[in-house]
Design an enzyme around this catalytic site. Structure first.
Site, mmCIF file in Angstrom:
data_model
loop_
_atom_site.group_PDB
_atom_site.id
_atom_site.type_symbol
_atom_site.label_atom_id
_atom_site.label_comp_id
_atom_site.label_asym_id
_atom_site.label_seq_id
_atom_site.Cartn_x
_atom_site.Cartn_y
_atom_site.Cartn_z
ATOM 1 N N ASP A 28 8.135 -19.418 -12.213
ATOM 2 C CA ASP A 28 8.002 -20.645 -11.433
ATOM 3 C C ASP A 28 8.036 -20.298 -9.945
ATOM 4 O O ASP A 28 8.829 -19.481 -9.484
ATOM 5 C CB ASP A 28 9.132 -21.626 -11.778
ATOM 6 C CG ASP A 28 8.826 -23.041 -11.328
ATOM 7 O OD1 ASP A 28 8.616 -23.908 -12.201
ATOM 8 O OD2 ASP A 28 8.787 -23.282 -10.098
ATOM 9 N N ASN A 83 9.497 -31.588 -19.379
ATOM 10 C CA ASN A 83 9.543 -32.925 -18.800
ATOM 11 C C ASN A 83 8.297 -33.671 -19.267
ATOM 12 O O ASN A 83 7.181 -33.233 -18.999
ATOM 13 C CB ASN A 83 9.593 -32.826 -17.268
ATOM 14 C CG ASN A 83 10.868 -32.145 -16.781
ATOM 15 O OD1 ASN A 83 11.942 -32.363 -17.325
ATOM 16 N ND2 ASN A 83 10.734 -31.311 -15.766
ATOM 17 N N GLN A 90 7.943 -34.837 -14.790
ATOM 18 C CA GLN A 90 6.725 -34.027 -14.955
ATOM 19 C C GLN A 90 5.841 -34.168 -13.725
ATOM 20 O O GLN A 90 5.501 -35.289 -13.319
ATOM 21 C CB GLN A 90 5.956 -34.450 -16.215
ATOM 22 C CG GLN A 90 4.750 -33.539 -16.484
ATOM 23 C CD GLN A 90 4.034 -33.845 -17.793
ATOM 24 O OE1 GLN A 90 4.314 -34.839 -18.460
ATOM 25 N NE2 GLN A 90 3.095 -32.978 -18.146
ATOM 26 N N SER A 91 5.465 -33.040 -13.135
ATOM 27 C CA SER A 91 4.586 -33.066 -11.960
ATOM 28 C C SER A 91 3.261 -32.359 -12.204
ATOM 29 O O SER A 91 2.300 -32.578 -11.470
ATOM 30 C CB SER A 91 5.288 -32.446 -10.746
ATOM 31 O OG SER A 91 5.617 -31.094 -10.990
ATOM 32 N N HIS A 96 4.140 -27.678 -20.475
ATOM 33 C CA HIS A 96 4.840 -26.435 -20.132
ATOM 34 C C HIS A 96 6.313 -26.571 -20.474
ATOM 35 O O HIS A 96 6.887 -27.664 -20.420
ATOM 36 C CB HIS A 96 4.668 -26.089 -18.651
ATOM 37 C CG HIS A 96 5.030 -27.201 -17.709
ATOM 38 N ND1 HIS A 96 4.195 -28.260 -17.450
ATOM 39 C CD2 HIS A 96 6.146 -27.415 -16.976
ATOM 40 C CE1 HIS A 96 4.770 -29.078 -16.584
ATOM 41 N NE2 HIS A 96 5.962 -28.601 -16.281
ATOM 42 N N HIS A 98 10.012 -25.007 -19.434
ATOM 43 C CA HIS A 98 10.770 -24.233 -18.454
ATOM 44 C C HIS A 98 11.799 -23.399 -19.217
ATOM 45 O O HIS A 98 12.603 -23.956 -19.982
ATOM 46 C CB HIS A 98 11.540 -25.169 -17.514
ATOM 47 C CG HIS A 98 10.701 -26.101 -16.697
ATOM 48 N ND1 HIS A 98 10.460 -25.900 -15.352
ATOM 49 C CD2 HIS A 98 10.058 -27.255 -17.020
ATOM 50 C CE1 HIS A 98 9.712 -26.899 -14.881
ATOM 51 N NE2 HIS A 98 9.459 -27.744 -15.871
HETATM 52 P P1 AMP Z 1 7.337 -30.162 -13.973
HETATM 53 O O1 AMP Z 1 7.922 -30.817 -12.749
HETATM 54 O O2 AMP Z 1 8.210 -30.177 -15.172
HETATM 55 O O3 AMP Z 1 5.935 -30.671 -14.237
HETATM 56 O O4 AMP Z 1 7.235 -28.618 -13.606
HETATM 57 C C1 AMP Z 1 6.202 -28.088 -12.853
HETATM 58 C C2 AMP Z 1 6.680 -26.784 -12.323
HETATM 59 O O5 AMP Z 1 5.565 -26.025 -11.884
HETATM 60 C C3 AMP Z 1 7.637 -26.884 -11.133
HETATM 61 O O6 AMP Z 1 8.880 -26.274 -11.465
HETATM 62 C C4 AMP Z 1 6.899 -26.150 -10.025
HETATM 63 O O7 AMP Z 1 7.758 -25.421 -9.182
HETATM 64 C C5 AMP Z 1 5.966 -25.250 -10.803
HETATM 65 N N1 AMP Z 1 4.762 -24.836 -10.109
HETATM 66 C C6 AMP Z 1 3.893 -25.613 -9.428
HETATM 67 N N2 AMP Z 1 2.884 -24.880 -8.956
HETATM 68 C C7 AMP Z 1 3.106 -23.601 -9.367
HETATM 69 C C8 AMP Z 1 2.415 -22.363 -9.189
HETATM 70 N N3 AMP Z 1 1.285 -22.278 -8.504
HETATM 71 N N4 AMP Z 1 2.947 -21.251 -9.750
HETATM 72 C C9 AMP Z 1 4.103 -21.317 -10.446
HETATM 73 N N5 AMP Z 1 4.790 -22.444 -10.654
HETATM 74 C C10 AMP Z 1 4.309 -23.566 -10.111
#
Ligand code: AMP
Length: 110
Positions: A28, A83, A90-91, A96, A98
């Site tokens: 991450d 998430n 979830q973003s 995915h 974690h």
């Molecule tokens: P979520 O908020 O559960 O959707 O998790 C998305 C995760 O992706 C977050 O922990 C971010 O820090 C991670 N993330 C976003 N862009 C990247 C990237 N380019 N490389 C690695 N991790 C990323």
């Protein structure tokens, strides 16, 4: 296209720790623990709610490899989180998991 699809396609770089035909694992970019690895299916499933029964094998495979990656990282105690939906945090809308480890975790999660 999501940022994770771009990582799968090698359009943007990532620190990849494991890859096979079905899944990809990478660190991450904003780690929330000393070990913070994201493990994703290559198939673009939006989130857990969008999985179908046909995805059971790939997600079983993914879970097995989370445990293998945790072992390779020297973790015995760790947390695995997904998430599902913006309200749950979830973003990135590509399923995915974690893998978090290397520190103590509280419960309930925030
Ligand atoms: P979520 O908020 O559960 O959707 O998790 C998305 C995760 O992706 C977050 O922990 C971010 O820090 C991670 N993330 C976003 N862009 C990247 C990237 N380019 N490389 C690695 N991790 C990323």
């Amino acid at each position: 296209m999501t940022i994770f699809q771009k990582i799968i396609n090698r359009e943007i770089p990532a620190s990849i720790v494991y890859e096979d035909d079905l899944i990809l694992a990478f660190r991450d970019i904003q780690p929330q623990a000393p070990v913070h690895i994201l493990v994703i299916p290559k198939k673009p499933i939006t989130n857990l709610a969008a999985m179908s029964e046909q995805d059971c094998a790939v997600l079983g495979h993914l879970m097995f490899h989370i445990s293998q990656i945790a072992q390779a990282e020297g973790l015995t105690d760790y947390r695995v989180v997904t998430n599902n939906g913006a309200g749950a945090g979830q973003s990135v809308f590509h399923l995915h998991f974690h893998l978090l480890g290397g520190r103590a975790f509280g419960w309930p999660p925030g």
